[in-house]
Scaffold this active site. Structure first.
Site, short mmCIF file in Angstrom:
data_model
loop_
_atom_site.label_atom_id
_atom_site.label_comp_id
_atom_site.label_asym_id
_atom_site.label_seq_id
_atom_site.Cartn_x
_atom_site.Cartn_y
_atom_site.Cartn_z
N SER A 90 -64.90 4.42 -15.91
CA SER A 90 -63.84 4.49 -14.89
C SER A 90 -63.91 3.28 -13.97
O SER A 90 -64.90 3.09 -13.25
CB SER A 90 -63.99 5.79 -14.09
OG SER A 90 -63.35 5.67 -12.84
N HIS B 30 -60.50 8.50 -17.49
CA HIS B 30 -61.80 7.91 -17.77
C HIS B 30 -62.92 8.81 -17.24
O HIS B 30 -63.64 8.45 -16.31
CB HIS B 30 -61.88 6.50 -17.16
CG HIS B 30 -61.15 5.49 -18.00
ND1 HIS B 30 -60.58 4.36 -17.48
CD2 HIS B 30 -60.88 5.46 -19.32
CE1 HIS B 30 -60.00 3.68 -18.46
NE2 HIS B 30 -60.16 4.34 -19.57
N GLU C 239 -54.21 0.25 -18.06
CA GLU C 239 -53.07 0.13 -17.12
C GLU C 239 -52.55 -1.31 -17.09
O GLU C 239 -51.34 -1.56 -17.07
CB GLU C 239 -53.51 0.55 -15.71
CG GLU C 239 -52.38 0.47 -14.70
CD GLU C 239 -52.86 0.54 -13.27
OE1 GLU C 239 -53.70 1.40 -12.95
OE2 GLU C 239 -52.41 -0.31 -12.47
#
Ligand code: SF4
Length: 291
Positions: free
Chosen positions: A214, A41, A126
């Site tokens: 991020s 990211h 994730e």
């Protein structure tokens, strides 16, 4: 004015490994190289890799004949299975070993017959991948009210803050007594958060460097704001503004785990340039007043 960079800031082990793999593959391969989603990211790194011919493909269905790099966040097991069945596709798995550990923890809790609760952000790649290992009845918890079964297994997105983890556990503890907890928060995340907090408490303002997409970088910025310090989240040095530094004696700089060290150095250099210019102007004004 002093500038201090957090002791541990910038690229973590897993990100460094994934990025290195991408550059190395691009340099030596004659075949097209792709990543499933951005490798990390950080838009600046992704753009640089594009210059090396590494293309980002967002959807698994669009992946054609190429060398495909799985990013550090990992991928849903079903997607991996589909990809492996595609002809002409070589897969390089850059899933961070700590993420793999979290995936194994999710599978282990599922196999114990527990409902798996993942503390984290539902839309984060994730977490999407983790859910694939956690079983059908698994739930992503992010401070929302949820109903849970009598036996639960709990784990966290690797970049979750310890504070959020503790808060979530207190809530889940009020729902059932039968909890098997596996702490999957990665150490790289913890030390970056600790160092950032210590620095933020001492500093007059904080500059957080890293991709706005991020999660771990945004979390660092959030933590700095929580201790009451003016905080600016920037992706590059070009976003810095001279007026931010007018009253600061100590400027703290930190960066997420997906921020390259070179970017942090550029930001620090620009802050130095800005403040040096300001100090020079102030000296001129003082001399003029004396005359
Ligand atoms: S933050 Fe931790 S889990 Fe995530 S890529 Fe870095 S080392 Fe791996």
């Amino acid at each position: 004015m002093k500038i201090e960079v957090a002791k541990r800031a910038g690229f973590c082990f897993g990100v460094k490994r994934a990025v290195k793999l991408a550059y190395e593959t691009a340099a030596k391969s004659k075949q097209a190289v792709c990543t499933l989603g951005p490798i990390i990211h950080n838009p600046q790194v992704v753009k640089d890799l594009e210059g090396w011919g590494v293309k980002v493909i967002e959807k698994p269905s669009r992946v054609k004949k190429c060398i495909l790099i799985i990013r550090s966040h990992g991928v849903h097991p079903k997607v991996l299975q589909q990809l492996k069945a595609k002809k002409g596709l070589s897969i390089i798995d850059a899933t961070c070993p700590f993420v793999t550990k979290a995936q194994n923890a999710a599978a282990c809790l599922r196999d114990e017959g527990r409902q798996v609760i993942i503390i984290g952000e539902k839309e984060h790649p994730e977490v999407i991948a983790l859910k694939g290992y956690a079983g059908r009845d698994s739930v992503v918890f992010n401070h929302n009210a949820i109903k849970v079964g009598p036996r639960i297994g709990v784990l966290a997105q690797t970049t979750l803050s310890t504070d959020d983890f503790v808060k979530a556990l207190m809530y889940l503890g009020s729902k059932t007594n039968d909890i098997h907890l596996i702490n999957t928060i990665c150490r790289a995340t913890q030390v970056r958060q600790q160092d950032t907090m210590q620095l933020a408490k001492r500093s007059d303002l904080m500059i957080v460097v890293g991709g706005r997409n991020s999660a771990n970088t945004s979390r660092l910025a959030e933590m700095c704001r929580k201790v009451g310090k003016p905080t600016y989240h920037v992706e590059t040095e070009d976003e810095l503004k001279a007026k931010w530094f007018s009253k600061a004696s100590l400027v703290g700089v930190t960066a997420g785990a997906s921020t390259p060290d070179a970017l942090v150095r550029k930001v620090v250099k620009r802050i130095r340039d800005i403040t040096a210019k300001k100090e020079k102007q102030e000296k001129v004004i003082k001399v003029q007043k004396v005359q």
